[in-house]
Design a protein around this motif. Structure first.
Motif, mmCIF file in Angstrom:
data_model
loop_
_atom_site.group_PDB
_atom_site.id
_atom_site.type_symbol
_atom_site.label_atom_id
_atom_site.label_comp_id
_atom_site.label_asym_id
_atom_site.label_seq_id
_atom_site.Cartn_x
_atom_site.Cartn_y
_atom_site.Cartn_z
ATOM 1 N N ILE A 96 -3.111 -11.681 14.083
ATOM 2 C CA ILE A 96 -3.561 -10.553 13.267
ATOM 3 C C ILE A 96 -2.373 -9.795 12.660
ATOM 4 C CG2 ILE A 96 -3.694 -8.750 15.037
ATOM 5 C CD1 ILE A 96 -6.442 -8.026 13.758
ATOM 6 N N PHE A 97 -1.216 -9.855 13.322
ATOM 7 C CA PHE A 97 -0.003 -9.210 12.815
ATOM 8 C C PHE A 97 0.855 -10.170 12.007
ATOM 9 C CE2 PHE A 97 -0.763 -6.805 16.860
ATOM 10 C CZ PHE A 97 -1.236 -5.655 16.238
ATOM 11 N N GLY A 98 0.428 -11.395 11.850
ATOM 12 C CA GLY A 98 1.166 -12.371 11.062
ATOM 13 C C GLY A 98 2.459 -12.829 11.698
ATOM 14 N N TYR A 99 2.602 -12.614 13.008
ATOM 15 C CA TYR A 99 3.819 -13.017 13.723
ATOM 16 C C TYR A 99 5.072 -12.434 13.066
ATOM 17 C CZ TYR A 99 0.493 -16.182 15.847
ATOM 18 O OH TYR A 99 -0.611 -16.689 16.482
ATOM 19 N N LEU A 100 4.994 -11.184 12.658
ATOM 20 C CA LEU A 100 6.100 -10.497 12.009
ATOM 21 C C LEU A 100 6.755 -9.517 12.965
ATOM 22 C CD1 LEU A 100 4.271 -9.604 8.680
ATOM 23 C CD2 LEU A 100 5.855 -11.498 9.044
ATOM 24 N N GLN A 107 7.513 -3.015 6.136
ATOM 25 C CA GLN A 107 7.918 -3.344 4.766
ATOM 26 C C GLN A 107 6.722 -3.867 3.968
ATOM 27 O OE1 GLN A 107 10.808 -6.529 4.420
ATOM 28 N NE2 GLN A 107 11.806 -5.444 2.746
ATOM 29 N N ARG A 108 5.934 -4.745 4.561
ATOM 30 C CA ARG A 108 4.741 -5.262 3.877
ATOM 31 C C ARG A 108 3.755 -4.147 3.576
ATOM 32 N NH1 ARG A 108 2.641 -11.117 5.920
ATOM 33 N NH2 ARG A 108 4.367 -12.297 5.011
ATOM 34 N N HIS A 109 3.576 -3.254 4.538
ATOM 35 C CA HIS A 109 2.636 -2.141 4.361
ATOM 36 C C HIS A 109 3.106 -1.232 3.209
ATOM 37 C CE1 HIS A 109 -0.272 0.941 5.280
ATOM 38 N NE2 HIS A 109 0.710 1.822 5.352
ATOM 39 N N HIS A 111 5.052 -2.038 0.731
ATOM 40 C CA HIS A 111 4.931 -2.792 -0.514
ATOM 41 C C HIS A 111 3.475 -2.770 -1.011
ATOM 42 C CE1 HIS A 111 5.777 -5.681 -3.618
ATOM 43 N NE2 HIS A 111 4.839 -6.494 -3.146
ATOM 44 N N ALA A 112 2.538 -2.933 -0.084
ATOM 45 C CA ALA A 112 1.118 -2.915 -0.452
ATOM 46 C C ALA A 112 0.710 -1.540 -0.987
ATOM 47 C CB ALA A 112 0.253 -3.297 0.744
ATOM 48 N N LEU A 113 1.259 -0.475 -0.410
ATOM 49 C CA LEU A 113 0.953 0.868 -0.900
ATOM 50 C C LEU A 113 1.500 1.089 -2.296
ATOM 51 C CD1 LEU A 113 1.585 3.074 2.261
ATOM 52 C CD2 LEU A 113 -0.616 2.421 1.271
ATOM 53 N N ALA A 114 2.707 0.563 -2.549
ATOM 54 C CA ALA A 114 3.342 0.722 -3.859
ATOM 55 C C ALA A 114 2.586 -0.051 -4.941
ATOM 56 C CB ALA A 114 4.790 0.254 -3.820
ATOM 57 N N ALA A 115 2.021 -1.187 -4.557
ATOM 58 C CA ALA A 115 1.274 -1.999 -5.524
ATOM 59 C C ALA A 115 -0.016 -1.302 -5.871
ATOM 60 C CB ALA A 115 0.985 -3.372 -4.940
#
Length: 115
Positions: A96-100, A107-109, A111-115
């Motif tokens: 569920i966490f993408g093994y990150l 960083q992904r979160h 980036h998703a907010l900025a998009a």
């Protein structure tokens, strides 16, 4: 530190247990100054703090519970653990966490907010 390095937005929730350092007037005032919101787990409920308890268990497992020669050395070791291992190299071992790592997740979160 989480606010300064993590770029927390006003309104973010800071969750903790009911330890005296977290419910003190000084802590509450600082959280207010930063525009954050405070949330404390229920007394006697380990489920409210499962993530925090997991972190403390990992910290104790990795660096141990020993006596350091001084406070500065203890702080430096905890900082090194959090910044070089926990946030940057430790994988969140669940699909569920993408093994990150936590840093990659943040960083992904962002980036998703900025998009």
């Amino acid at each position: 530190m989480a606010h300064g390095r993590g770029g927390l937005e006003p309104g973010c929730v800071i969750h903790s247990d009911r330890g005296s350092e977290y419910i003190s007037a000084q802590s509450h005032d600082r959280i207010d100054q930063l525009g954050l919101r405070q949330n404390c787990g229920r007394t006697g409920s380990c489920f409210d703090n499962a993530a925090a308890e997991s972190f403390w268990a990992l910290l104790k497992e990795e660096i141990g519970t020993r006596t350091w020669p001084d406070r500065a050395t203890a702080r430096a070791e905890v900082f090194t653990f959090i910044e070089t291992f926990y946030n940057r190299r430790r994988l969140r071992k669940h699909k569920i966490f993408g093994y990150l790592t936590p840093a990659e997740t943040r960083q992904r979160h962002q980036h998703a907010l900025a998009a």
